[in-house]
Scaffold this motif. Structure first.
Motif, PDB file in Angstrom:
ATOM      1  N   VAL A  56     -73.350  52.054  78.255  1.00  0.00           N
ATOM      2  CA  VAL A  56     -72.607  51.633  77.071  1.00  0.00           C
ATOM      3  C   VAL A  56     -72.445  52.831  76.146  1.00  0.00           C
ATOM      4  N   ALA A  57     -71.509  52.713  75.228  1.00  0.00           N
ATOM      5  CA  ALA A  57     -71.300  53.714  74.188  1.00  0.00           C
ATOM      6  C   ALA A  57     -70.742  52.981  72.975  1.00  0.00           C
ATOM      7  N   CYS A  58     -70.802  53.632  71.831  1.00  0.00           N
ATOM      8  CA  CYS A  58     -70.300  53.030  70.592  1.00  0.00           C
ATOM      9  C   CYS A  58     -69.190  53.891  70.011  1.00  0.00           C
ATOM     10  N   ILE A  59     -68.261  53.225  69.340  1.00  0.00           N
ATOM     11  CA  ILE A  59     -67.215  53.909  68.581  1.00  0.00           C
ATOM     12  C   ILE A  59     -67.230  53.345  67.167  1.00  0.00           C
ATOM     13  N   ALA A  60     -66.788  54.153  66.214  1.00  0.00           N
ATOM     14  CA  ALA A  60     -66.722  53.690  64.827  1.00  0.00           C
ATOM     15  C   ALA A  60     -65.598  54.413  64.096  1.00  0.00           C
ATOM     16  N   VAL A  61     -64.972  53.684  63.174  1.00  0.00           N
ATOM     17  CA  VAL A  61     -63.966  54.251  62.279  1.00  0.00           C
ATOM     18  C   VAL A  61     -64.395  53.920  60.859  1.00  0.00           C
ATOM     19  N   ALA A  62     -64.445  54.936  60.000  1.00  0.00           N
ATOM     20  CA  ALA A  62     -64.803  54.746  58.593  1.00  0.00           C
ATOM     21  C   ALA A  62     -63.589  55.076  57.726  1.00  0.00           C
ATOM     22  N   TRP A  63     -63.443  54.338  56.637  1.00  0.00           N
ATOM     23  CA  TRP A  63     -62.390  54.579  55.655  1.00  0.00           C
ATOM     24  C   TRP A  63     -62.958  54.241  54.289  1.00  0.00           C
ATOM     25  N   ASP A  64     -62.153  54.417  53.242  1.00  0.00           N
ATOM     26  CA  ASP A  64     -62.683  54.202  51.890  1.00  0.00           C
ATOM     27  C   ASP A  64     -63.098  52.758  51.640  1.00  0.00           C
ATOM     28  N   GLY A  65     -62.607  51.807  52.428  1.00  0.00           N
ATOM     29  CA  GLY A  65     -62.946  50.402  52.243  1.00  0.00           C
ATOM     30  C   GLY A  65     -64.043  49.890  53.151  1.00  0.00           C
ATOM     31  N   GLY A  66     -64.592  50.752  53.997  1.00  0.00           N
ATOM     32  CA  GLY A  66     -65.659  50.295  54.885  1.00  0.00           C
ATOM     33  C   GLY A  66     -65.708  51.049  56.193  1.00  0.00           C
ATOM     34  N   VAL A  67     -66.279  50.378  57.173  1.00  0.00           N
ATOM     35  CA  VAL A  67     -66.431  50.967  58.506  1.00  0.00           C
ATOM     36  C   VAL A  67     -66.404  49.839  59.525  1.00  0.00           C
ATOM     37  N   GLU A  68     -65.836  50.118  60.678  1.00  0.00           N
ATOM     38  CA  GLU A  68     -65.816  49.137  61.760  1.00  0.00           C
ATOM     39  C   GLU A  68     -66.265  49.833  63.045  1.00  0.00           C
ATOM     40  N   SER A  69     -67.074  49.128  63.824  1.00  0.00           N
ATOM     41  CA  SER A  69     -67.596  49.730  65.048  1.00  0.00           C
ATOM     42  C   SER A  69     -67.577  48.736  66.194  1.00  0.00           C
ATOM     43  N   ARG A  70     -67.696  49.281  67.391  1.00  0.00           N
ATOM     44  CA  ARG A  70     -67.743  48.474  68.609  1.00  0.00           C
ATOM     45  C   ARG A  70     -68.707  49.128  69.596  1.00  0.00           C
ATOM     46  N   GLU A  71     -69.410  48.282  70.357  1.00  0.00           N
ATOM     47  CA  GLU A  71     -70.177  48.780  71.493  1.00  0.00           C
ATOM     48  C   GLU A  71     -69.358  48.482  72.739  1.00  0.00           C
ATOM     49  N   LEU A  72     -69.184  49.476  73.592  1.00  0.00           N
ATOM     50  CA  LEU A  72     -68.329  49.334  74.759  1.00  0.00           C
ATOM     51  C   LEU A  72     -69.136  49.380  76.044  1.00  0.00           C
ATOM     52  N   ASN A  73     -68.845  48.461  76.922  1.00  0.00           N
ATOM     53  CA  ASN A  73     -69.408  48.444  78.263  1.00  0.00           C
ATOM     54  C   ASN A  73     -68.546  49.378  79.103  1.00  0.00           C
ATOM     55  N   LEU A  74     -69.150  50.387  79.708  1.00  0.00           N
ATOM     56  CA  LEU A  74     -68.394  51.374  80.468  1.00  0.00           C
ATOM     57  C   LEU A  74     -68.506  51.157  81.973  1.00  0.00           C
ATOM     58  N   ALA A  75     -68.591  49.894  82.376  1.00  0.00           N
ATOM     59  CA  ALA A  75     -68.646  49.583  83.804  1.00  0.00           C
ATOM     60  C   ALA A  75     -67.358  50.043  84.474  1.00  0.00           C
ATOM     61  N   GLY A  76     -67.481  50.469  85.690  1.00  0.00           N
ATOM     62  CA  GLY A  76     -66.304  50.896  86.441  1.00  0.00           C
ATOM     63  C   GLY A  76     -66.444  52.330  86.903  1.00  0.00           C
TER      64      GLY A  76
END
Length: 103
Positions: A56-76
């Motif tokens: 798995v790995a995580c991604i995140a985007v931050a901006w002045d109003g907050g942050v959003e992230s996801r954990e990704l399953n890298l199967a394949g």
């Protein structure tokens, strides 16, 4: 190279979503940008298609109003895992930009 604030990341080989969010905020602040994008390391570098537990790995985007992230399953196919990870991170940024009203 950009490093997260001292103490923000643990010594674990796989970052979690909170740590990746911290790095995205640091990227945004350091670069003086409207958005900061962060992609964590994969939980395992020795992944194979036949593994029962995918990396798995995580991604995140931050901006002045907050942050959003996801954990990704890298199967394949491990040969395309990095490309999938980057495309997913850029897609998250695209979706956030599409939701944000123009100034």
């Amino acid at each position: 190279a950009l490093e997260a604030p001292t103490g923000a990341l643990t010594n674990s080989p796989a970052w979690n979503e909170q740590q990746t969010e911290t790095l995205a905020r640091a990227v945004r602040t350091r670069c003086g940008a409207d958005y900061g994008l962060a992609i964590s390391e994969r939980s395992r570098a020795d992944d194979r298609e036949d593994d029962s537990v995918p990396p798995v790995a995580c991604i995140a985007v931050a901006w002045d109003g907050g942050v959003e992230s996801r954990e990704l399953n890298l199967a394949g196919d491990p040969a395309i895992a990095d490309a999938r990870l980057v495309k997913t991170a850029l897609n998250l940024l695209r979706l956030l930009l599409a939701k944000k009203p123009t100034r």
